[in-house]
Scaffold this active site. Structure first.
Site, mmCIF file in Angstrom:
data_model
loop_
_atom_site.group_PDB
_atom_site.id
_atom_site.type_symbol
_atom_site.label_atom_id
_atom_site.label_comp_id
_atom_site.label_asym_id
_atom_site.label_seq_id
_atom_site.Cartn_x
_atom_site.Cartn_y
_atom_site.Cartn_z
ATOM 1 N N LEU A 1 -0.434 7.465 1.808
ATOM 2 C CA LEU A 1 0.068 8.366 0.766
ATOM 3 C C LEU A 1 -0.601 8.099 -0.575
ATOM 4 O O LEU A 1 -0.128 8.535 -1.613
ATOM 5 C CB LEU A 1 1.592 8.225 0.632
ATOM 6 C CG LEU A 1 2.383 8.619 1.885
ATOM 7 C CD1 LEU A 1 3.860 8.301 1.709
ATOM 8 C CD2 LEU A 1 2.185 10.100 2.208
ATOM 9 N N PRO B 1 -7.887 2.906 -8.003
ATOM 10 C CA PRO B 1 -8.784 4.028 -8.297
ATOM 11 C C PRO B 1 -9.338 4.659 -7.020
ATOM 12 O O PRO B 1 -9.668 3.963 -6.063
ATOM 13 C CB PRO B 1 -9.911 3.367 -9.121
ATOM 14 C CG PRO B 1 -9.286 2.141 -9.711
ATOM 15 C CD PRO B 1 -8.304 1.656 -8.692
ATOM 16 N N TYR C 1 0.650 -11.806 4.301
ATOM 17 C CA TYR C 1 1.739 -11.020 3.742
ATOM 18 C C TYR C 1 2.875 -11.970 3.350
ATOM 19 O O TYR C 1 3.577 -12.512 4.206
ATOM 20 C CB TYR C 1 2.260 -10.007 4.756
ATOM 21 C CG TYR C 1 1.332 -8.850 5.056
ATOM 22 C CD1 TYR C 1 0.178 -8.620 4.322
ATOM 23 C CD2 TYR C 1 1.628 -7.953 6.082
ATOM 24 C CE1 TYR C 1 -0.657 -7.555 4.603
ATOM 25 C CE2 TYR C 1 0.797 -6.885 6.368
ATOM 26 C CZ TYR C 1 -0.346 -6.692 5.620
ATOM 27 O OH TYR C 1 -1.171 -5.630 5.897
ATOM 28 N N PHE D 1 -2.665 2.875 3.085
ATOM 29 C CA PHE D 1 -2.494 3.732 1.912
ATOM 30 C C PHE D 1 -2.447 5.205 2.348
ATOM 31 O O PHE D 1 -3.173 6.048 1.805
ATOM 32 C CB PHE D 1 -3.605 3.517 0.888
ATOM 33 C CG PHE D 1 -3.646 2.141 0.279
ATOM 34 C CD1 PHE D 1 -2.473 1.481 -0.057
ATOM 35 C CD2 PHE D 1 -4.848 1.492 0.051
ATOM 36 C CE1 PHE D 1 -2.502 0.208 -0.625
ATOM 37 C CE2 PHE D 1 -4.889 0.224 -0.506
ATOM 38 C CZ PHE D 1 -3.708 -0.425 -0.847
#
Length: 310
Positions: free
Chosen positions: A231, A236, A73, A229
């Protein structure tokens, strides 16, 4: 969902005395806030170090004692900030991950590093950048041949058993406390159960529920389910939860934001779920924490559960 293998812990406050964000959950043998913080977006504050440090202090003030990070990160930037901002007396459980390494000059900011020697080297790098003698939990991010902006070549497809043997050795040596898995399938988890798995991190949300059987298996075995993820995303197959009309309708009826409804549904769906939403904005952080106080009544849950997920 089925009940967890053993009752969840109920300690209501963090070491700093703040009520645990989202209530108390279990991560391995630790009690943590069910709403944690994912450090991936801290790199967006590369030009505002003071602001990034203040955001991490606000994380603690809001009752979050579970931070998810990785050396890849921001090429170590997130770990560096966490080392400076988080104090031992905060009682924060810092979770990292291996299986990829920074690649600032490459086509993506990271590349897969799946071989046992690479996993060990990455643990050592995380220990140094976080300033720790032992990382409480390290997730093994398994490589996939496609998806989420990063693909593995044939040289980075490594047998899970070989990886787990190295992770066990690192745990036996005291360099890591517990082992988690990320981006895996149900068969992978079943193979890994004898090793002792503390959590699973996969892409999952109200609108992307292909891993429902994996969630159930985690629940049965008392393994924390930590969706990333939560939300949705621009990738895709991961539709954005806050854009769904049913979610928006429920949000209006309850006086919440669509994002808060998406997070609240995850917390209601199974008691073993821990959330690690990331943000570089304090107001967004506070809104995420407030999702832990959203109560979904039977009508709202029925409407959300009925959403067709394809």
């Amino acid at each position: 969902m089925t009940s967890p293998a053993s009752p969840l812990p109920s300690s209501p406050a963090t070491a700093s005395g703040a009520p645990r964000a989202g209530g108390a959950g279990r991560l391995g043998d630790r009690t943590v806030s069910r709403i944690g913080y994912g450090a991936m977006q801290l790199h967006r504050m590369a030009e505002d170090r003071a602001g990034a440090l203040a955001l991490l202090r606000r994380v603690v003030e809001l009752g979050i004692d579970h931070i998810d990070t990785a050396q890849f990160y921001g090429n170590g930037y997130s770990n560096d900030l966490i080392r400076e901002a988080i104090r031992p007396q905060d009682g924060v459980t810092v979770v990292s991950k291996v299986g990829a390494t920074p690649d600032p000059g490459g086509p993506a900011p990271m590349r897969y590093a799946q071989h046992p020697a690479e996993l060990r080297a990455d643990v050592e790098t995380n220990l140094k950048s976080l300033g720790l003698d032992r990382i409480p939990l390290v997730n093994l991010r398994r490589a996939t041949t496609s998806g989420f902006g990063l693909s593995a070549g044939p040289d980075q497809i490594v047998d899970l058993d070989d990886q787990l043997a190295e992770m066990e050795a690192l745990r036996d040596e005291g360099k890591i406390g517990a082992i988690g898995l990320s981006t895996i399938g149900l068969d992978d988890l079943r193979r890994a159960l004898p090793v002792g798995i503390a959590c699973v991190q996969n892409a999952y949300s109200l609108l992307a529920r292909e891993d429902e059987e994996l969630v159930r298996t985690c629940t049965v075995h008392g393994i924390a389910w930590v969706p990333y993820f939560p939300l949705g995303s621009a990738f895709p197959g991961l539709p954005k939860v806050n854009e769904h009309p049913v979610v928006q309708d429920v949000a209006r009826s309850l006086g919440a934001t669509p994002a808060q409804i998406g997070l609240a549904w995850l917390l209601h769906h199974t008691p073993g779920t821990l959330l690690i939403p990331g943000t570089a904005d304090v107001s967004h952080l506070e809104a995420n924490v407030a999702a832990g106080a959203v109560t979904l009544d039977a009508e709202a849950l029925a409407a959300l559960d009925a959403i067709h997920t394809g």
